[in-house]
Design an enzyme around this catalytic site. Structure first.
Site, mmCIF file in Angstrom:
data_model
loop_
_atom_site.group_PDB
_atom_site.id
_atom_site.type_symbol
_atom_site.label_atom_id
_atom_site.label_comp_id
_atom_site.label_asym_id
_atom_site.label_seq_id
_atom_site.Cartn_x
_atom_site.Cartn_y
_atom_site.Cartn_z
ATOM 1 N N GLY A 32 10.784 4.477 4.300
ATOM 2 C CA GLY A 32 10.330 3.893 5.570
ATOM 3 C C GLY A 32 11.032 2.555 5.782
ATOM 4 O O GLY A 32 11.594 2.287 6.855
ATOM 5 N N HIS A 33 11.018 1.717 4.747
ATOM 6 C CA HIS A 33 11.702 0.426 4.835
ATOM 7 C C HIS A 33 13.206 0.640 5.049
ATOM 8 O O HIS A 33 13.850 -0.084 5.805
ATOM 9 C CB HIS A 33 11.488 -0.375 3.545
ATOM 10 C CG HIS A 33 10.057 -0.692 3.232
ATOM 11 N ND1 HIS A 33 9.406 -0.185 2.121
ATOM 12 C CD2 HIS A 33 9.148 -1.470 3.871
ATOM 13 C CE1 HIS A 33 8.165 -0.632 2.093
ATOM 14 N NE2 HIS A 33 7.978 -1.417 3.141
ATOM 15 N N GLY A 143 7.612 -0.884 11.727
ATOM 16 C CA GLY A 143 7.347 0.541 11.708
ATOM 17 C C GLY A 143 6.164 0.926 12.582
ATOM 18 O O GLY A 143 5.160 0.203 12.661
ATOM 19 N N LYS A 145 4.278 3.206 11.819
ATOM 20 C CA LYS A 145 3.216 3.559 10.861
ATOM 21 C C LYS A 145 2.053 2.570 10.963
ATOM 22 O O LYS A 145 0.890 2.944 10.862
ATOM 23 C CB LYS A 145 3.819 3.555 9.455
ATOM 24 C CG LYS A 145 2.851 3.385 8.307
ATOM 25 C CD LYS A 145 2.498 4.709 7.732
ATOM 26 C CE LYS A 145 1.583 4.705 6.542
ATOM 27 N NZ LYS A 145 1.114 3.471 6.011
HETATM 28 P P1 AMP Z 1 5.024 -3.278 4.351
HETATM 29 O O1 AMP Z 1 6.014 -3.582 3.275
HETATM 30 O O2 AMP Z 1 4.093 -2.176 4.018
HETATM 31 O O3 AMP Z 1 4.356 -4.530 4.875
HETATM 32 O O4 AMP Z 1 5.875 -2.715 5.563
HETATM 33 C C1 AMP Z 1 6.985 -3.394 6.083
HETATM 34 C C2 AMP Z 1 7.442 -2.708 7.347
HETATM 35 O O5 AMP Z 1 7.782 -1.360 7.052
HETATM 36 C C3 AMP Z 1 6.365 -2.652 8.434
HETATM 37 O O6 AMP Z 1 6.967 -2.893 9.693
HETATM 38 C C4 AMP Z 1 5.847 -1.243 8.321
HETATM 39 O O7 AMP Z 1 5.310 -0.753 9.533
HETATM 40 C C5 AMP Z 1 7.130 -0.505 7.957
HETATM 41 N N1 AMP Z 1 6.808 0.776 7.330
HETATM 42 C C6 AMP Z 1 5.988 1.000 6.275
HETATM 43 N N2 AMP Z 1 5.887 2.325 6.011
HETATM 44 C C7 AMP Z 1 6.658 2.950 6.936
HETATM 45 C C8 AMP Z 1 6.969 4.324 7.215
HETATM 46 N N3 AMP Z 1 6.461 5.311 6.483
HETATM 47 N N4 AMP Z 1 7.796 4.593 8.251
HETATM 48 C C9 AMP Z 1 8.319 3.594 9.013
HETATM 49 N N5 AMP Z 1 8.057 2.286 8.796
HETATM 50 C C10 AMP Z 1 7.250 1.959 7.789
#
Ligand code: AMP
Length: 272
Positions: A32-33, A143, A145
């Site tokens: 995702g990242h 994301g 998500k």
């Molecule tokens: P986090 O590290 O969980 O704070 O996420 C960092 C970024 O990655 C945020 O903008 C999330 O929305 C995005 N993100 C996390 N999981 C996914 C995913 N499965 N698909 C797309 N973006 C994602």
């Protein structure tokens, strides 16, 4: 690829640069990242990735201490994605004592995630604004998500007149449909099978909508039925601006689910 941990150093490094694409994360990077980083790489001269497990967005009793920290692996992923700079500050760099902090909006900030995790979005918005002010990106990537987070960040950019383009990236899933999340590594194989019920229920709901069932109550009931027996925080259908609705409007609706699988809190959604 540079790794920078202080605000002075990164500000100095970025001071003459423009066209910066910025991807804020809490690390434990997954595909995702990677998708966010690819988008940033394709559309900017410079790509900055931040890795910071932000304590102010965790509530008392949540998983701040056990949140996965995998910096060595993250560096390899970042390097493969051709990131120019990783900003990797520690907490003392980012926060002092007795600070001003942002407050999420009363209505859209206090429903769903905001209701289940009071104060969470205040912490998210505060750290994102700090990071925006340090990095001064032209584009920042988030994301879908985390749909409510994305909506509130867009609102912050709007309300505070920030000159930053927010770019939305679609939710990346494993082959079986499970939305990728750093927290998936908490799941055992059995937990994972249980967690798959979430994406399946969203798919069923999408099929209902394709078959012209637009009643929010009817669709929510079907999802709740698919998820029966699970420890649900919420199942909700709202507009893309996080207003409650009675009828799904294609192109402007979101189906959102949050629940716990064996102690791990998972969220997922479908943009319809
Ligand atoms: P986090 O590290 O969980 O704070 O996420 C960092 C970024 O990655 C945020 O903008 C999330 O929305 C995005 N993100 C996390 N999981 C996914 C995913 N499965 N698909 C797309 N973006 C994602």
């Amino acid at each position: 690829m540079k790794i920078i941990s202080t605000i002075n150093e990164i500000k100095d490094f970025l001071k003459d640069k423009n066209n910066i694409g910025f991807v804020p994360t809490m690390g434990a990077l997954h595909n995702g990242h990677v998708e966010l980083l690819k988008e940033a790489r394709n559309n900017n001269k410079l790509v900055v990735l931040s890795i910071f497990v932000n304590p102010t967005q965790f509530l008392e009793g949540e998983d701040l201490d056990k949140y996965p920290r995998t910096f060595e692996a993250d560096k390899r992923v970042a390097s493969l994605c051709d990131v120019d700079v990783i900003f990797y500050p520690d907490i003392n760099e980012m926060y002092g004592n007795d600070e001003i902090s942002l407050k999420a909006p009363n209505v859209r900030g206090s429903i769903l995630e905001g209701y289940e995790r009071p104060g969470h979005f205040d912490g998210v918005l505060s750290v994102v604004l700090k990071l925006f002010n340090i990095i001064k990106p032209s584009h920042a990537y988030f994301g879908r998500k985390d749909a409510q987070q994305l909506a509130l960040i867009k609102l912050m950019v709007d309300n505070l007149f920030l000159d930053i383009n927010i770019v939305e990236v679609s939710t990346q899933r494993d082959k079986d449909g499970l939305a990728l999340s750093s927290r998936n590594r908490y799941l055992s194989e059995t937990d994972r099978l249980e967690a798959l019920r979430i994406s399946k229920s969203l798919k069923n709901a999408t099929n209902m909508i394709m078959n012209k069932e637009y009643s929010v109550d009817v669709i929510k009931d079907a999802i709740l039925n698919d998820l029966s027996g699970m420890q649900i925080d919420y199942v909700e259908i709202v507009s893309r601006e996080f207003r409650y609705i009675e009828q799904v409007k294609i192109g402007d609706s979101l189906i959102l689910i949050a629940l716990h699988v064996n102690g791990t809190r998972l969220i997922d959604n479908m943009w319809v």
